[in-house]
Design an enzyme around this catalytic site. Sequence first.
Site, PDB file in Angstrom:
ATOM      1  CB  SER A 150      -0.893  -0.012   1.244  1.00  0.00           C
ATOM      2  OG  SER A 150      -1.471   1.253   1.480  1.00  0.00           O
ATOM      3  CE1 TYR A 163      -4.166  -2.031   5.220  1.00  0.00           C
ATOM      4  CE2 TYR A 163      -3.192   0.068   4.581  1.00  0.00           C
ATOM      5  CZ  TYR A 163      -3.771  -1.135   4.233  1.00  0.00           C
ATOM      6  OH  TYR A 163      -3.944  -1.458   2.910  1.00  0.00           O
TER       7      TYR A 163
END
Length: 282
Positions: A150, A163
Amino acid sequence: MRPRGREDHFNYDSELRMKKTVLITGAAQGLGENLARMYAAHDYRVVGLDLNEARLTALASEIELHPFVVDISVRSSWEAALPQIAEVSGGGLDAVIANAGILKMGSAVSMTDPDWDILVKVNYTGALMTAKMTLPMLERSKGNIVFVGSISSNFAAANDVGYVATKHGLAGIMKSVALDFGPKGVRSNMICPGWMKTPMSNEEMEGIMKKYDCTLDEAYARATTNLPLRRPAEMEEIAEVIRFVSSSQASFLTGVNLTVDGGGSTVDVGMLALDALHADYA
Protein backbone atom coordinates in the site's frame (compact mmCIF):
# COMPACT_ATOMS: atom_id res chain seq x y z
CA MET A 1 -9.24 -36.05 -6.22
CA ARG A 2 -6.79 -38.01 -4.08
CA PRO A 3 -4.92 -36.00 -1.42
CA ARG A 4 -1.19 -36.59 -1.57
CA GLY A 5 1.03 -37.10 1.41
CA ARG A 6 3.17 -34.24 2.66
CA GLU A 7 6.28 -35.83 1.20
CA ASP A 8 5.10 -35.58 -2.43
CA HIS A 9 3.08 -32.36 -2.47
CA PHE A 10 5.27 -30.97 -5.19
CA ASN A 11 5.55 -33.85 -7.64
CA TYR A 12 5.66 -32.37 -11.13
CA ASP A 13 2.99 -33.21 -13.70
CA SER A 14 4.32 -32.07 -17.08
CA GLU A 15 0.93 -32.14 -18.78
CA LEU A 16 -0.72 -29.95 -16.14
CA ARG A 17 2.28 -27.62 -16.16
CA MET A 18 1.67 -26.72 -19.80
CA LYS A 19 -0.81 -24.12 -18.51
CA LYS A 20 0.44 -21.41 -16.17
CA THR A 21 -0.97 -21.33 -12.64
CA VAL A 22 -1.41 -18.33 -10.38
CA LEU A 23 -2.37 -18.51 -6.69
CA ILE A 24 -4.18 -15.47 -5.27
CA THR A 25 -4.94 -14.88 -1.60
CA GLY A 26 -7.96 -12.80 -0.66
CA ALA A 27 -9.48 -13.80 -3.98
CA ALA A 28 -13.17 -13.53 -3.11
CA GLN A 29 -13.66 -9.78 -3.35
CA GLY A 30 -12.08 -6.42 -4.13
CA LEU A 31 -8.71 -6.42 -5.89
CA GLY A 32 -8.33 -10.17 -5.35
CA GLU A 33 -11.54 -10.91 -7.23
CA ASN A 34 -10.49 -8.54 -10.00
CA LEU A 35 -7.13 -10.30 -10.25
CA ALA A 36 -8.80 -13.70 -10.40
CA ARG A 37 -11.05 -12.59 -13.25
CA MET A 38 -8.16 -10.98 -15.13
CA TYR A 39 -5.77 -13.94 -14.88
CA ALA A 40 -8.57 -16.33 -15.87
CA ALA A 41 -9.30 -14.16 -18.91
CA HIS A 42 -5.62 -14.49 -19.87
CA ASP A 43 -5.84 -18.30 -19.76
CA TYR A 44 -4.15 -18.88 -16.40
CA ARG A 45 -5.23 -21.66 -14.12
CA VAL A 46 -6.38 -19.65 -11.07
CA VAL A 47 -6.15 -20.97 -7.51
CA GLY A 48 -8.13 -18.68 -5.22
CA LEU A 49 -7.80 -18.62 -1.43
CA ASP A 50 -10.15 -16.85 0.96
CA LEU A 51 -12.08 -17.37 4.18
CA ASN A 52 -15.35 -16.24 2.58
CA GLU A 53 -16.50 -19.58 1.20
CA ALA A 54 -19.80 -18.27 -0.18
CA ARG A 55 -18.22 -15.50 -2.25
CA LEU A 56 -15.40 -17.78 -3.37
CA THR A 57 -17.88 -20.43 -4.52
CA ALA A 58 -19.94 -17.83 -6.35
CA LEU A 59 -16.84 -16.59 -8.17
CA ALA A 60 -15.89 -20.15 -9.11
CA SER A 61 -19.30 -20.51 -10.78
CA GLU A 62 -18.48 -17.57 -13.07
CA ILE A 63 -14.83 -18.13 -14.01
CA GLU A 64 -12.35 -21.01 -14.14
CA LEU A 65 -11.27 -20.94 -10.50
CA HIS A 66 -10.08 -23.60 -8.07
CA PRO A 67 -11.38 -22.32 -4.70
CA PHE A 68 -9.80 -23.14 -1.33
CA VAL A 69 -10.96 -21.92 2.05
CA VAL A 70 -7.69 -21.20 3.83
CA ASP A 71 -6.71 -19.08 6.82
CA ILE A 72 -3.46 -17.79 5.35
CA SER A 73 -1.92 -17.05 8.76
CA VAL A 74 -2.27 -20.64 10.02
CA ARG A 75 0.16 -23.37 8.94
CA SER A 76 -2.29 -26.22 9.50
CA SER A 77 -4.88 -24.52 7.28
CA TRP A 78 -2.32 -24.29 4.48
CA GLU A 79 -1.17 -27.86 4.98
CA ALA A 80 -4.72 -29.14 4.68
CA ALA A 81 -5.07 -27.49 1.26
CA LEU A 82 -1.58 -27.94 -0.20
CA PRO A 83 -2.05 -31.49 -1.52
CA GLN A 84 -5.11 -30.42 -3.53
CA ILE A 85 -3.40 -27.21 -4.71
CA ALA A 86 -0.44 -29.26 -5.93
CA GLU A 87 -2.86 -31.68 -7.58
CA VAL A 88 -4.59 -29.01 -9.68
CA SER A 89 -1.38 -27.08 -10.46
CA GLY A 90 0.82 -30.00 -11.41
CA GLY A 91 3.15 -29.38 -8.48
CA GLY A 92 4.34 -25.93 -9.49
CA LEU A 93 3.20 -22.31 -9.34
CA ASP A 94 4.11 -19.66 -11.87
CA ALA A 95 2.93 -16.73 -9.75
CA VAL A 96 1.65 -16.09 -6.24
CA ILE A 97 -0.17 -12.87 -5.43
CA ALA A 98 -0.10 -12.23 -1.66
CA ASN A 99 -3.09 -9.93 -1.73
CA ALA A 100 -5.13 -10.66 1.41
CA GLY A 101 -5.28 -7.84 3.92
CA ILE A 102 -7.51 -6.01 6.38
CA LEU A 103 -7.79 -2.51 7.84
CA LYS A 104 -8.26 -1.52 11.48
CA MET A 105 -7.86 2.10 12.52
CA GLY A 106 -6.22 3.53 15.64
CA SER A 107 -3.19 5.41 16.94
CA ALA A 108 -0.39 3.91 19.03
CA VAL A 109 -2.51 4.72 22.09
CA SER A 110 -6.06 4.14 20.89
CA MET A 111 -5.61 0.94 18.87
CA THR A 112 -7.01 -2.01 20.79
CA ASP A 113 -4.90 -5.07 21.45
CA PRO A 114 -7.29 -7.36 19.52
CA ASP A 115 -7.20 -5.04 16.49
CA TRP A 116 -3.40 -4.95 16.56
CA ASP A 117 -3.24 -8.74 16.86
CA ILE A 118 -5.55 -9.36 13.88
CA LEU A 119 -3.68 -6.84 11.71
CA VAL A 120 -0.37 -8.55 12.45
CA LYS A 121 -1.94 -11.97 11.92
CA VAL A 122 -3.49 -11.23 8.53
CA ASN A 123 -1.34 -8.52 6.96
CA TYR A 124 2.08 -9.60 8.22
CA THR A 125 2.11 -13.22 9.37
CA GLY A 126 -0.34 -14.12 6.59
CA ALA A 127 2.02 -12.72 3.97
CA LEU A 128 5.02 -14.54 5.42
CA MET A 129 3.09 -17.81 5.64
CA THR A 130 1.94 -17.38 2.04
CA ALA A 131 5.58 -17.16 0.96
CA LYS A 132 6.68 -19.98 3.25
CA MET A 133 4.07 -22.43 2.02
CA THR A 134 4.26 -21.65 -1.71
CA LEU A 135 7.99 -21.14 -2.28
CA PRO A 136 8.72 -24.86 -2.87
CA MET A 137 6.24 -24.84 -5.75
CA LEU A 138 7.57 -21.49 -7.01
CA GLU A 139 11.09 -22.93 -7.03
CA ARG A 140 9.93 -25.88 -9.10
CA SER A 141 8.56 -23.64 -11.86
CA LYS A 142 10.97 -20.67 -11.43
CA GLY A 143 7.95 -18.57 -10.57
CA ASN A 144 7.54 -15.34 -8.68
CA ILE A 145 5.63 -13.79 -5.79
CA VAL A 146 4.04 -10.35 -5.73
CA PHE A 147 3.15 -8.86 -2.35
CA VAL A 148 0.32 -6.33 -2.41
CA GLY A 149 1.40 -3.51 -0.13
CA SER A 150 0.00 0.00 0.00
CA ILE A 151 1.06 3.61 -0.13
CA SER A 152 1.01 3.01 3.64
CA SER A 153 4.04 0.77 3.07
CA ASN A 154 5.99 3.97 2.40
CA PHE A 155 4.28 6.71 4.40
CA ALA A 156 2.34 7.17 7.63
CA ALA A 157 -1.36 8.07 7.80
CA ALA A 158 -3.19 9.59 10.74
CA ASN A 159 -4.74 7.22 13.27
CA ASP A 160 -3.51 4.20 11.35
CA VAL A 161 -0.49 2.77 13.17
CA GLY A 162 -1.36 -0.92 12.78
CA TYR A 163 -2.03 -0.87 9.06
CA VAL A 164 0.99 1.34 8.40
CA ALA A 165 3.29 -0.85 10.48
CA THR A 166 2.17 -4.15 8.96
CA LYS A 167 2.31 -2.81 5.41
CA HIS A 168 5.81 -1.43 6.07
CA GLY A 169 6.75 -4.90 7.26
CA LEU A 170 5.87 -6.43 3.90
CA ALA A 171 8.85 -4.68 2.35
CA GLY A 172 11.19 -6.61 4.62
CA ILE A 173 9.58 -9.92 3.75
CA MET A 174 9.63 -9.13 0.03
CA LYS A 175 13.30 -8.10 -0.01
CA SER A 176 14.37 -11.08 2.07
CA VAL A 177 12.58 -13.49 -0.27
CA ALA A 178 14.19 -11.77 -3.26
CA LEU A 179 17.66 -12.18 -1.76
CA ASP A 180 17.27 -15.72 -0.44
CA PHE A 181 15.42 -17.24 -3.39
CA GLY A 182 16.72 -15.24 -6.36
CA PRO A 183 19.61 -17.71 -6.79
CA LYS A 184 16.94 -20.42 -7.07
CA GLY A 185 15.18 -18.60 -9.91
CA VAL A 186 12.35 -17.04 -7.89
CA ARG A 187 11.52 -13.34 -8.19
CA SER A 188 9.90 -11.33 -5.39
CA ASN A 189 8.36 -7.85 -5.71
CA MET A 190 5.81 -5.59 -4.04
CA ILE A 191 3.14 -3.33 -5.52
CA CYS A 192 2.10 -0.32 -3.44
CA PRO A 193 -1.18 1.19 -4.68
CA GLY A 194 -2.40 4.59 -3.61
CA TRP A 195 -6.11 5.37 -3.55
CA MET A 196 -7.99 2.69 -5.45
CA LYS A 197 -11.72 2.12 -5.69
CA THR A 198 -12.22 -1.01 -3.58
CA PRO A 199 -14.78 -2.01 -0.95
CA MET A 200 -12.18 -1.24 1.75
CA SER A 201 -11.48 2.22 0.32
CA ASN A 202 -15.20 2.89 -0.02
CA GLU A 203 -15.54 2.32 3.72
CA GLU A 204 -12.74 4.82 4.34
CA MET A 205 -14.58 7.38 2.22
CA GLU A 206 -17.57 7.24 4.57
CA GLY A 207 -15.90 9.65 6.99
CA ILE A 208 -15.38 12.23 4.23
CA MET A 209 -18.93 11.71 2.97
CA LYS A 210 -20.33 12.32 6.43
CA LYS A 211 -18.17 15.35 7.20
CA TYR A 212 -18.84 17.14 3.90
CA ASP A 213 -22.29 15.70 3.13
CA CYS A 214 -21.08 14.50 -0.25
CA THR A 215 -21.33 11.51 -2.56
CA LEU A 216 -18.80 8.69 -2.82
CA ASP A 217 -17.38 10.12 -6.05
CA GLU A 218 -17.07 13.55 -4.45
CA ALA A 219 -15.29 12.00 -1.48
CA TYR A 220 -12.76 10.34 -3.76
CA ALA A 221 -12.27 13.68 -5.53
CA ARG A 222 -11.46 15.31 -2.19
CA ALA A 223 -9.09 12.51 -1.21
CA THR A 224 -7.17 12.75 -4.48
CA THR A 225 -7.20 16.53 -4.96
CA ASN A 226 -3.41 16.78 -4.54
CA LEU A 227 -2.50 13.81 -6.72
CA PRO A 228 -1.07 14.77 -10.12
CA LEU A 229 -3.69 12.54 -11.82
CA ARG A 230 -6.50 13.92 -9.59
CA ARG A 231 -8.32 10.59 -9.29
CA PRO A 232 -8.18 7.17 -7.64
CA ALA A 233 -7.15 4.07 -9.56
CA GLU A 234 -9.64 1.57 -10.85
CA MET A 235 -8.93 -1.96 -9.66
CA GLU A 236 -8.27 -3.06 -13.23
CA GLU A 237 -5.38 -0.56 -13.49
CA ILE A 238 -3.61 -1.98 -10.45
CA ALA A 239 -4.37 -5.55 -11.52
CA GLU A 240 -2.71 -4.97 -14.89
CA VAL A 241 0.46 -3.69 -13.18
CA ILE A 242 0.52 -6.80 -10.98
CA ARG A 243 0.03 -9.06 -14.00
CA PHE A 244 2.95 -7.38 -15.78
CA VAL A 245 5.24 -7.71 -12.76
CA SER A 246 4.32 -11.40 -12.46
CA SER A 247 4.88 -12.07 -16.17
CA SER A 248 7.95 -13.16 -18.09
CA GLN A 249 8.15 -9.64 -19.52
CA ALA A 250 9.44 -8.55 -16.11
CA SER A 251 11.96 -11.39 -15.87
CA PHE A 252 14.81 -9.22 -14.49
CA LEU A 253 12.65 -7.36 -11.97
CA THR A 254 13.07 -8.48 -8.38
CA GLY A 255 13.37 -6.93 -4.93
CA VAL A 256 11.41 -3.89 -6.13
CA ASN A 257 8.84 -1.83 -4.23
CA LEU A 258 6.76 -0.43 -7.10
CA THR A 259 4.54 2.48 -6.07
CA VAL A 260 1.42 2.97 -8.20
CA ASP A 261 -0.26 6.03 -6.71
CA GLY A 262 -1.18 8.44 -9.47
CA GLY A 263 1.96 10.43 -8.79
CA GLY A 264 1.20 11.16 -5.15
CA SER A 265 4.66 10.22 -3.91
CA THR A 266 6.20 12.89 -6.17
CA VAL A 267 4.41 15.68 -4.28
CA ASP A 268 6.24 17.79 -1.69
CA VAL A 269 3.53 18.17 0.94
CA GLY A 270 5.35 21.16 2.42
CA MET A 271 4.83 23.04 -0.85
CA LEU A 272 1.13 22.37 -1.33
CA ALA A 273 0.06 25.82 -0.12
CA LEU A 274 2.38 27.45 -2.67
CA ASP A 275 1.51 24.98 -5.41
CA ALA A 276 -2.16 25.98 -5.07
CA LEU A 277 -1.25 29.56 -6.09
CA HIS A 278 -0.50 28.38 -9.63
CA ALA A 279 -3.49 28.31 -11.93
CA ASP A 280 -2.20 25.27 -13.81
CA TYR A 281 -2.05 23.25 -10.58
CA ALA A 282 -5.43 24.15 -9.08
